[in-house]
Design a protein around this motif. Structure first.
Motif, PDB file in Angstrom:
ATOM      1  N   UNK A  46      -2.759  25.741  32.912  1.00 38.17           N
ATOM      2  CA  UNK A  46      -2.202  26.513  32.290  1.00 38.17           C
ATOM      3  C   UNK A  46      -1.017  27.262  32.742  1.00 38.17           C
ATOM      4  N   UNK A  47      -0.801  27.677  34.629  1.00 35.92           N
ATOM      5  CA  UNK A  47      -0.092  28.282  35.278  1.00 35.92           C
ATOM      6  C   UNK A  47       1.148  27.579  34.589  1.00 35.92           C
ATOM      7  N   UNK A  48       1.541  26.517  35.095  1.00 35.16           N
ATOM      8  CA  UNK A  48       3.013  25.740  34.446  1.00 35.16           C
ATOM      9  C   UNK A  48       3.141  24.385  34.541  1.00 35.16           C
ATOM     10  N   UNK A  49       4.247  24.097  33.995  1.00 33.13           N
ATOM     11  CA  UNK A  49       4.829  22.895  34.090  1.00 33.13           C
ATOM     12  C   UNK A  49       5.112  22.768  35.216  1.00 33.13           C
ATOM     13  N   UNK A  75       8.603  25.652  34.115  1.00 29.00           N
ATOM     14  CA  UNK A  75       8.269  26.750  33.279  1.00 29.00           C
ATOM     15  C   UNK A  75       7.160  27.509  33.985  1.00 29.00           C
ATOM     16  N   UNK A  76       6.951  28.915  33.325  1.00 23.94           N
ATOM     17  CA  UNK A  76       5.543  29.097  33.485  1.00 23.94           C
ATOM     18  C   UNK A  76       4.651  29.549  32.291  1.00 23.94           C
ATOM     19  N   UNK A  77       3.537  29.128  32.274  1.00 21.87           N
ATOM     20  CA  UNK A  77       2.925  29.242  31.098  1.00 21.87           C
ATOM     21  C   UNK A  77       3.211  30.850  31.163  1.00 21.87           C
ATOM     22  N   UNK A  78       2.615  31.838  29.377  1.00 21.35           N
ATOM     23  CA  UNK A  78       2.248  32.705  29.075  1.00 21.35           C
ATOM     24  C   UNK A  78       0.497  32.632  29.128  1.00 21.35           C
ATOM     25  N   UNK A  79       0.037  33.386  30.528  1.00 25.39           N
ATOM     26  CA  UNK A  79      -1.310  33.035  30.573  1.00 25.39           C
ATOM     27  C   UNK A  79      -1.995  33.623  31.788  1.00 25.39           C
ATOM     28  N   UNK A  80      -3.279  33.977  31.265  1.00 24.97           N
ATOM     29  CA  UNK A  80      -3.656  35.045  32.572  1.00 24.97           C
ATOM     30  C   UNK A  80      -3.319  35.091  33.962  1.00 24.97           C
ATOM     31  N   UNK A  81      -4.365  33.599  34.530  1.00 35.01           N
ATOM     32  CA  UNK A  81      -3.879  33.150  35.769  1.00 35.01           C
ATOM     33  C   UNK A  81      -2.131  32.822  36.039  1.00 35.01           C
ATOM     34  N   UNK A  82      -1.919  32.435  35.025  1.00 31.48           N
ATOM     35  CA  UNK A  82      -0.259  32.552  35.359  1.00 31.48           C
ATOM     36  C   UNK A  82       0.666  33.767  35.475  1.00 31.48           C
ATOM     37  N   UNK A  83       0.521  34.917  34.877  1.00 32.74           N
ATOM     38  CA  UNK A  83       0.444  36.197  34.448  1.00 32.74           C
ATOM     39  C   UNK A  83       0.138  37.303  35.671  1.00 32.74           C
TER      40      UNK A  83
END
Length: 127
Positions: A46-49, A75-83
């Motif tokens: 879930x880092x991003x698309x 796009x980026x996702x809003x989750x701990x790994x991505x952030x």
């Protein structure tokens, strides 16, 4: 080592919007990884698309092959790994992303121009 509170503070103060860079650089990936497998790992976590994955062939001093990778996102996702990755990019640091129990990638800001790299490769020049 940073305390968790300072990491949370850094992330919460970041502006999570379209201004964040939509690409990042993975310094080293084993040659058994493919564009598709890298894309799947990024999206599964879930880092991003993912828009594209570019593998850049490299060889170290011991003549061992590996890839450096440029990942472009839609796009980026809003989750701990991505952030966490976005925070590292914003601070010009490296994020150690564990994609399974024993394997990780060092992810950092992308300083490479993908168009320029594609042009070099068309002429047979290794970037």
């Amino acid at each position: 080592m940073l305390k968790m509170n300072s990491i949370v503070s850094d992330i919460s103060s970041m502006s999570i919007n379209e201004k964040s860079p939509l690409s990042f650089y993975i310094a080293r990936v084993e040659t058994n990884q493919t564009q598709e497998s890298i894309k799947n790992i990024i999206e599964y976590n879930r880092i991003g698309v993912v828009r594209s994955v570019q593998l850049i062939p490299r060889t170290n001093d011991r003549n061992q092959s590996y890839y450096s990778v440029i990942v472009q996102l839609l796009s980026w996702n809003d989750c701990p790994n991505s952030n966490s990755i976005r925070s590292a990019i914003a601070n010009n640091s490296v994020y150690k992303f564990y994609y399974n129990r024993n394997s990780y990638w060092n992810i950092s800001k992308n300083h490479k121009d993908i168009g320029f790299i594609n042009t070099l490769e068309k002429f047979g020049i290794k970037p």
